[in-house]
Design an enzyme around this catalytic site. Structure first.
Site, PDB file in Angstrom:
ATOM      1  N   ARG A  90       0.867  -1.191   0.000  1.00 16.54           N
ATOM      2  CA  ARG A  90       0.000   0.000   0.000  1.00 16.54           C
ATOM      3  C   ARG A  90       0.905   1.243   0.000  1.00 16.54           C
ATOM      4  O   ARG A  90       1.819   1.339   0.817  1.00 16.54           O
ATOM      5  CB  ARG A  90      -0.952   0.006   1.212  1.00 16.54           C
ATOM      6  N   ASP A 243      -2.871   9.141   7.586  1.00 16.74           N
ATOM      7  CA  ASP A 243      -2.010   8.084   7.040  1.00 16.74           C
ATOM      8  C   ASP A 243      -0.605   8.580   6.764  1.00 16.74           C
ATOM      9  O   ASP A 243       0.336   7.790   6.651  1.00 16.74           O
ATOM     10  CB  ASP A 243      -2.628   7.524   5.755  1.00 16.74           C
ATOM     11  N   ASN A 253      -5.296  11.867   4.651  1.00 19.08           N
ATOM     12  CA  ASN A 253      -6.179  10.912   5.326  1.00 19.08           C
ATOM     13  C   ASN A 253      -7.212  10.416   4.319  1.00 19.08           C
ATOM     14  O   ASN A 253      -7.219  10.825   3.154  1.00 19.08           O
ATOM     15  CB  ASN A 253      -6.835  11.564   6.553  1.00 19.08           C
TER      16      ASN A 253
END
Ligand code: MRU
Length: 364
Positions: A90, A243, A253
């Site tokens: 990711r 994040d 985010n």
């Protein structure tokens, strides 16, 4: 936190040492299923498929995945291979790279025979550190909630949150939810508006599930509702997770966070970001230009899953056959829209000076 009265973390080493257990978050809220990770490939799949998700938990899962890799093959080649495999799972949450780099520091210059044990020890530390960081965030955020409660003279405090920055997104406690759980446990009248958070519905499925299990009063709202609630004085503060936060305080985010920050600014509602320090990326400054935004599969937008009246879990198509869709998973809220960053070292202004002063060892 507790599930049906039993204390749990989101990831753990299984009692027989065979691997890691995780709560499979793709099955919530309708089914509680534990998945078993035995290999680094299992763990990479779990991160990619979002069986585990949320920036801090992705980091902890990657750390344990390095243990699984070293257990199978402790060579230099296997170490580099595991690092590359996991890093590619990711792209946006920086905790993944942070945790992998921490593991490399612990493993790279160690004899092969010691690598598996050292990997497990460091992964356990990373998981424990995450819990301690979130508890500290909770204590600092609690003061903000207490101030509002005092101003409202005992009136309830309404918090709006987006996505799931709850304990399911971390090893325990959550980031945005830690102050909420602490306020609730202290007996403060607190109520949470949980944005459903299309397309994967982390708010409707995960935040609602965990608030429900802890008994925190909450209401799930469609993503478009926040602005209306703020215009009518129904939100006292917004707390979201992140994040990746840049050196100058821009906050990346879950997609839709930026729109909440705009609505909050227009209505004078404080907009706070709960920020564990491993989520700070001091190598980037301009979040909009520099943070890679994950684009996920079209089916997350075109289809939706849920429970039928007979209790079956089914997936149905929402969009017409052939309509293209776009699925940007994150957006960036510029620092100027952020009231404060709730970190483990206190509530900071969202700017370069405050972040560097609070975390000099990371900033240099
Ligand atoms: O795509 P996800 O579910 O991993 O995204 C999670 C979020 O955006 C959370 O709000 C963020 O990670 C903060 S988690 C403490």
């Amino acid at each position: 936190m507790k599930v049906d009265g039993k204390p749990m973390r989101t990831i753990w080493v299984e009692a027989d040492g065979a691997g890691c257990g995780i709560i499979d978050q793709t099955r919530l809220p309708h089914e509680f299923v534990v998945a078993h990770l035995k290999t680094v490939e299992d763990a990479a799949h779990a991160i990619r498929a979002m069986q585990v998700r949320g920036a801090p938990l992705i980091g902890a899962a990657a750390a344990y995945a390095m243990w699984l890799a070293m257990r199978a093959d402790a060579s230099d080649e296997a170490l580099e291979r595991a690092y590359a495999l996991l890093l590619a799972t990711r792209p946006t949450a920086i905790n993944l790279k942070w945790a992998l780099d921490e593991m490399m520091v612990a493993l790279r210059n160690r004899p092969r025979a010691e690598r598996a044990a050292a990997a497990l020890a460091r992964a356990n530390e990373i998981a424990d550190e995450d819990v301690a960081i979130n508890q500290a965030i909770g204590r600092h955020g609690l003061k903000l909630i207490e101030e509002i409660a005092a101003r409202k003279n005992g009136g309830g405090v309404n918090v709006l949150t987006h996505c799931n920055a709850g304990w399911l997104a971390t090893v325990d406690w959550g980031t945005a939810t830690a102050p909420i759980y602490m306020a609730h446990d202290k007996g403060l009248p607190i109520h949470v508006f949980a944005d459903e958070t299309r397309p994967r519905n982390q708010g409707a499925a995960l935040t609602a599930w965990e608030l429900n299990h802890h008994g925190v009063p909450h209401t799930v709202i469609p993503d478009n509702t926040g602005g209306h609630l703020m215009q009518h004085g129904m939100v006292d503060l917004v707390i979201v997770g992140t994040d990746r936060t840049t050196a100058n305080g821009d906050v990346c985010n879950k997609i839709g966070t930026y729109l909440k920050a705009l609505a909050a600014r227009d209505n004078g509602v404080p907009f706070y970001v709960a920020l564990p320090s491993p989520t700070i990326d001091f190598t980037v400054s301009d979040g909009v230009m520099e943070i890679p935004i994950e684009q996920r599969g079209a089916e997350e937008v075109s289809h939706i899953s849920g429970k039928t009246a007979s209790g079956r879990i089914e997936t149905v198509q929402l969009t017409p056959d052939g309509s293209p869709v776009a699925n940007y998973a994150f957006d960036v809220t510029p620092a100027r829209l952020v009231t404060g960053l709730i970190t483990e070292r206190g509530v900071l202004a969202a700017n370069r000076e405050a972040l560097a002063k609070a975390f000099p060892e990371r900033a240099s």
